[in-house]
Scaffold this motif. Structure first.
Motif, short mmCIF file in Angstrom:
data_model
loop_
_atom_site.label_atom_id
_atom_site.label_comp_id
_atom_site.label_asym_id
_atom_site.label_seq_id
_atom_site.Cartn_x
_atom_site.Cartn_y
_atom_site.Cartn_z
N GLY A 1 -4.21 -20.17 -8.37
CA GLY A 1 -5.29 -19.29 -7.94
C GLY A 1 -6.38 -19.07 -8.97
N LEU A 2 -6.24 -19.68 -10.15
CA LEU A 2 -7.25 -19.55 -11.21
C LEU A 2 -7.80 -20.92 -11.58
CD1 LEU A 2 -5.36 -17.07 -13.58
CD2 LEU A 2 -7.32 -16.53 -12.13
N ASP A 3 -9.01 -20.90 -12.09
CA ASP A 3 -9.62 -22.14 -12.58
C ASP A 3 -8.74 -22.70 -13.70
OD1 ASP A 3 -11.23 -24.12 -13.70
OD2 ASP A 3 -12.90 -22.79 -14.18
N LEU A 4 -8.46 -23.99 -13.63
CA LEU A 4 -7.65 -24.66 -14.65
C LEU A 4 -8.17 -24.37 -16.06
CD1 LEU A 4 -5.51 -27.08 -15.26
CD2 LEU A 4 -7.57 -28.46 -15.40
N MET A 5 -9.48 -24.34 -16.23
CA MET A 5 -10.09 -24.18 -17.56
C MET A 5 -10.28 -22.72 -17.98
SD MET A 5 -10.12 -27.22 -18.51
CE MET A 5 -10.93 -26.92 -20.07
N ASP A 6 -9.88 -21.78 -17.16
CA ASP A 6 -9.99 -20.36 -17.50
C ASP A 6 -8.96 -20.02 -18.56
OD1 ASP A 6 -9.89 -17.55 -17.63
OD2 ASP A 6 -10.12 -17.31 -15.46
N PRO A 7 -9.39 -19.57 -19.75
CA PRO A 7 -8.43 -19.25 -20.82
C PRO A 7 -7.41 -18.18 -20.43
CG PRO A 7 -10.69 -19.15 -21.63
CD PRO A 7 -10.76 -19.36 -20.16
N SER A 8 -7.74 -17.37 -19.40
CA SER A 8 -6.78 -16.34 -18.98
C SER A 8 -5.73 -16.89 -18.02
CB SER A 8 -7.51 -15.16 -18.33
OG SER A 8 -8.06 -15.54 -17.08
N ASN A 9 -5.86 -18.15 -17.63
CA ASN A 9 -4.84 -18.76 -16.79
C ASN A 9 -3.54 -18.83 -17.59
OD1 ASN A 9 -3.19 -20.61 -15.29
ND2 ASN A 9 -5.03 -21.44 -14.32
N PRO A 10 -2.44 -18.35 -17.02
CA PRO A 10 -1.16 -18.32 -17.75
C PRO A 10 -0.71 -19.68 -18.30
CG PRO A 10 -0.97 -17.06 -15.72
CD PRO A 10 -2.31 -17.73 -15.69
N ILE A 11 -1.20 -20.78 -17.75
CA ILE A 11 -0.80 -22.09 -18.26
C ILE A 11 -1.19 -22.29 -19.71
CG2 ILE A 11 -0.77 -23.26 -16.02
CD1 ILE A 11 -3.54 -24.40 -16.70
N TRP A 12 -2.18 -21.52 -20.20
CA TRP A 12 -2.65 -21.67 -21.58
C TRP A 12 -1.94 -20.72 -22.55
CZ3 TRP A 12 -4.89 -26.03 -22.19
CH2 TRP A 12 -5.65 -26.59 -21.16
N ASP A 13 -1.02 -19.89 -22.06
CA ASP A 13 -0.25 -18.98 -22.92
C ASP A 13 -1.15 -18.12 -23.82
OD1 ASP A 13 2.30 -19.69 -21.99
OD2 ASP A 13 2.45 -21.35 -23.40
#
Length: 176
Positions: free
Chosen positions: A153-165
């Motif tokens: 539900g978030l842009d892949l490149m959004d630093p707040s996306n949990p994938i970026w820890d």
């Protein structure tokens, strides 16, 4: 997708040897281990991927090719001036990956528009190819109007996306 899988295997082999994937901190180690004369720069994905060649994990330029704007088929020449030269790599690389990272963290993508956080929907029928930290490769749709790819539900490149820890992505675009 096959080229992304091959690069993934090489990156993970490098990580086993050096404790991390190619980044600015591994350049000195690679030079010490190999006495390479390859250009191990710090600006483009071409620069970082040359570390894989310097340590002889791969001697294949074609695996770095992705048919996107600005690329051409690699010539297979591995001299200092020729290894992964401009236009021979079509993958954007995110430096700084660690074994402890979120397994959904992207390691490498294509077709990202250099200098932006947007993807070009033209090359792969509106899809982006993504190599993740779990060494899986997936394709996800690109939102045509924005050039963004959504994950959770978030842009892949959004630093707040949990994938970026909580660590914003450090992007090395290909030298096109």
């Amino acid at each position: 997708m096959n080229n992304a899988r091959q690069i993934g295997m090489a990156l993970f082999e490098f990580q086993e040897k050096y404790g991390r994937m190619p980044d600015v901190t591994t350049i000195a180690l690679v030079k010490q281990d190999t006495a390479t004369d390859l250009n191990l720069g710090t600006k483009s994905s071409n620069d970082f991927f040359r570390q894989l060649m310097a340590v002889a994990i791969t001697q294949s330029e074609p695996m770095f090719y992705a048919k996107i704007a600005g690329t051409h088929k690699p010539d297979g020449i591995f001299t200092k001036a020729e290894a992964l030269k401009k236009g021979e790599c079509g993958f954007t690389y995110f430096t700084g990956a660690l074994k402890t990272d979120n397994l959904g963290r992207p390691i490498m993508v294509t077709p990202m528009i250099p200098g932006t956080h947007q993807f070009d929907p033209k090359p792969f029928n509106g899809k982006a190819v993504i190599l993740k930290a779990d060494n899986s490769v997936t394709s996800l749709p690109i939102i045509i109007k924005t050039g963004h790819v959504m994950v959770g539900g978030l842009d892949l490149m959004d630093p707040s996306n949990p994938i970026w820890d909580g660590h914003p992505p450090v992007v090395a675009w290909p030298d096109l």
